[in-house]
Design a protein around this motif. Structure first.
Motif, PDB file in Angstrom:
ATOM      1  N   ARG A   6      47.048  56.502  27.027  1.00 50.86           N
ATOM      2  CA  ARG A   6      47.677  56.178  27.915  1.00 50.86           C
ATOM      3  C   ARG A   6      48.137  54.327  28.185  1.00 50.86           C
ATOM      4  O   ARG A   6      47.090  53.984  27.419  1.00 50.86           O
ATOM      5  CB  ARG A   6      46.433  56.391  29.163  1.00 50.86           C
ATOM      6  N   PRO A   7      49.209  54.824  28.941  1.00 53.56           N
ATOM      7  CA  PRO A   7      49.452  53.152  29.233  1.00 53.56           C
ATOM      8  C   PRO A   7      48.794  52.905  30.535  1.00 53.56           C
ATOM      9  O   PRO A   7      48.309  53.677  31.291  1.00 53.56           O
ATOM     10  CB  PRO A   7      50.948  53.503  29.948  1.00 53.56           C
ATOM     11  N   GLY A   8      48.598  51.179  30.585  1.00 57.63           N
ATOM     12  CA  GLY A   8      48.000  50.195  30.807  1.00 57.63           C
ATOM     13  C   GLY A   8      48.735  48.969  31.502  1.00 57.63           C
ATOM     14  O   GLY A   8      49.526  48.635  30.533  1.00 57.63           O
ATOM     15  N   LEU A   9      48.724  48.918  32.663  1.00 59.00           N
ATOM     16  CA  LEU A   9      49.191  47.451  32.994  1.00 59.00           C
ATOM     17  C   LEU A   9      48.776  46.851  33.070  1.00 59.00           C
ATOM     18  O   LEU A   9      48.107  46.509  34.477  1.00 59.00           O
ATOM     19  CB  LEU A   9      50.624  47.806  34.073  1.00 59.00           C
ATOM     20  N   VAL A  10      48.673  45.224  32.894  1.00 58.89           N
ATOM     21  CA  VAL A  10      48.167  44.428  33.443  1.00 58.89           C
ATOM     22  C   VAL A  10      48.836  43.120  34.099  1.00 58.89           C
ATOM     23  O   VAL A  10      51.025  42.422  33.104  1.00 58.89           O
ATOM     24  CB  VAL A  10      47.107  43.014  31.771  1.00 58.89           C
ATOM     25  N   VAL A  11      48.781  43.101  35.421  1.00 58.40           N
ATOM     26  CA  VAL A  11      49.569  41.365  35.995  1.00 58.40           C
ATOM     27  C   VAL A  11      48.949  40.379  35.734  1.00 58.40           C
ATOM     28  O   VAL A  11      47.727  40.148  36.118  1.00 58.40           O
ATOM     29  CB  VAL A  11      50.225  42.682  37.238  1.00 58.40           C
ATOM     30  N   THR A  12      49.329  39.090  35.306  1.00 56.87           N
ATOM     31  CA  THR A  12      48.954  37.807  35.114  1.00 56.87           C
ATOM     32  C   THR A  12      49.970  36.456  35.727  1.00 56.87           C
ATOM     33  O   THR A  12      50.995  36.981  36.015  1.00 56.87           O
ATOM     34  CB  THR A  12      48.466  37.444  33.008  1.00 56.87           C
ATOM     35  N   VAL A  22      45.663  38.761  37.726  1.00 54.33           N
ATOM     36  CA  VAL A  22      46.167  39.467  39.383  1.00 54.33           C
ATOM     37  C   VAL A  22      45.310  40.885  39.462  1.00 54.33           C
ATOM     38  O   VAL A  22      44.962  40.942  40.550  1.00 54.33           O
ATOM     39  CB  VAL A  22      47.551  38.681  39.856  1.00 54.33           C
ATOM     40  N   ASP A  23      46.079  41.576  38.538  1.00 56.31           N
ATOM     41  CA  ASP A  23      45.375  43.183  38.930  1.00 56.31           C
ATOM     42  C   ASP A  23      46.042  43.932  37.637  1.00 56.31           C
ATOM     43  O   ASP A  23      46.480  43.508  36.388  1.00 56.31           O
ATOM     44  CB  ASP A  23      47.009  43.910  39.959  1.00 56.31           C
ATOM     45  N   ASP A  50      39.388  37.288  39.297  1.00 52.77           N
ATOM     46  CA  ASP A  50      38.849  36.638  40.071  1.00 52.77           C
ATOM     47  C   ASP A  50      39.100  38.662  40.185  1.00 52.77           C
ATOM     48  O   ASP A  50      39.898  39.488  40.953  1.00 52.77           O
ATOM     49  CB  ASP A  50      39.298  36.109  40.888  1.00 52.77           C
ATOM     50  N   LEU A  51      37.973  39.627  40.401  1.00 52.13           N
ATOM     51  CA  LEU A  51      37.922  40.360  41.125  1.00 52.13           C
ATOM     52  C   LEU A  51      36.350  41.165  41.942  1.00 52.13           C
ATOM     53  O   LEU A  51      35.595  40.090  41.641  1.00 52.13           O
ATOM     54  CB  LEU A  51      38.060  41.672  40.438  1.00 52.13           C
ATOM     55  N   PHE A  95      41.495  42.514  42.652  1.00 50.12           N
ATOM     56  CA  PHE A  95      41.902  42.299  41.888  1.00 50.12           C
ATOM     57  C   PHE A  95      42.533  41.232  43.296  1.00 50.12           C
ATOM     58  O   PHE A  95      42.727  41.404  43.838  1.00 50.12           O
ATOM     59  CB  PHE A  95      42.717  41.940  41.104  1.00 50.12           C
ATOM     60  N   ALA A  96      42.578  39.342  42.434  1.00 52.32           N
ATOM     61  CA  ALA A  96      42.388  38.725  43.376  1.00 52.32           C
ATOM     62  C   ALA A  96      44.503  39.243  44.146  1.00 52.32           C
ATOM     63  O   ALA A  96      45.171  39.363  45.325  1.00 52.32           O
ATOM     64  CB  ALA A  96      43.020  37.454  42.778  1.00 52.32           C
ATOM     65  N   GLY A  97      45.025  39.817  42.853  1.00 51.72           N
ATOM     66  CA  GLY A  97      46.827  40.023  43.710  1.00 51.72           C
ATOM     67  C   GLY A  97      46.705  41.444  44.825  1.00 51.72           C
ATOM     68  O   GLY A  97      47.369  41.358  45.060  1.00 51.72           O
ATOM     69  N   GLU A  98      45.237  42.051  44.608  1.00 52.96           N
ATOM     70  CA  GLU A  98      45.596  42.878  46.071  1.00 52.96           C
ATOM     71  C   GLU A  98      45.052  42.188  47.356  1.00 52.96           C
ATOM     72  O   GLU A  98      44.553  42.658  47.955  1.00 52.96           O
ATOM     73  CB  GLU A  98      44.477  43.765  45.592  1.00 52.96           C
ATOM     74  N   SER A  99      44.347  40.682  47.175  1.00 49.95           N
ATOM     75  CA  SER A  99      44.193  40.206  48.754  1.00 49.95           C
ATOM     76  C   SER A  99      45.095  38.961  48.503  1.00 49.95           C
ATOM     77  O   SER A  99      45.535  38.588  48.238  1.00 49.95           O
ATOM     78  CB  SER A  99      42.809  40.095  48.672  1.00 49.95           C
ATOM     79  N   ASP A 100      44.791  38.357  49.919  1.00 49.45           N
ATOM     80  CA  ASP A 100      45.169  36.972  49.845  1.00 49.45           C
ATOM     81  C   ASP A 100      44.682  36.042  48.590  1.00 49.45           C
ATOM     82  O   ASP A 100      44.787  34.713  48.741  1.00 49.45           O
ATOM     83  CB  ASP A 100      45.052  36.295  51.266  1.00 49.45           C
TER      84      ASP A 100
END
Length: 117
Positions: A6-12, A22-23, A50-51, A95-100
């Motif tokens: 199954r695919p996954g996506l990592v945002v960096t 980041v997510d 950061d999580l 993850f940090a990307g889901e917040s400020d």
């Protein structure tokens, strides 16, 4: 027998010689495999994230990452006491990307280096 992939996506993002996660978007059971693949394919000298959340910390540990606790709190506010109880009991994960948190950084000044404020 071939396992279903199954695919996954990592945002960096890059910050100096570090790559910062980041997510991540993946089926929870696949998260350790996605994190291992990210570590194996990163060309950065350091890969960090950061999580918040025990489920995320467990997935990182299962993937072989060193997980260090951070002094952070998750705050839930609600006027309705029943809603407050329900929200507080859920297994939140961020993850940090889901917040400020990921926005609380300053770009490097011209010529590189770090600027302290």
């Amino acid at each position: 027998m071939t396992a279903d992939l199954r695919p996954g996506l990592v945002v960096t993002r890059q910050e100096g010689d570090s790559e910062i996660i980041v997510d991540v978007f993946a089926v929870p059971d696949d998260l350790p495999a996605v994190l291992r693949a990210t570590a194996c394919t990163s060309t950065a000298s350091r890969l960090i994230a950061d999580l918040h959340g025990s489920r995320l910390a467990a997935a990182f540990r299962a993937a072989g990452w060193f997980v260090r606790p951070r002094d952070a709190r998750f705050v839930v506010l609600a006027k309705d006491p029943e809603l407050l109880t329900e929200l507080a009991r859920r297994p939140w994960a961020f993850f940090a990307g889901e917040s400020d948190l990921d926005l609380l950084r300053y770009p490097a000044p011209p010529g590189g280096g770090r600027r302290e404020l």
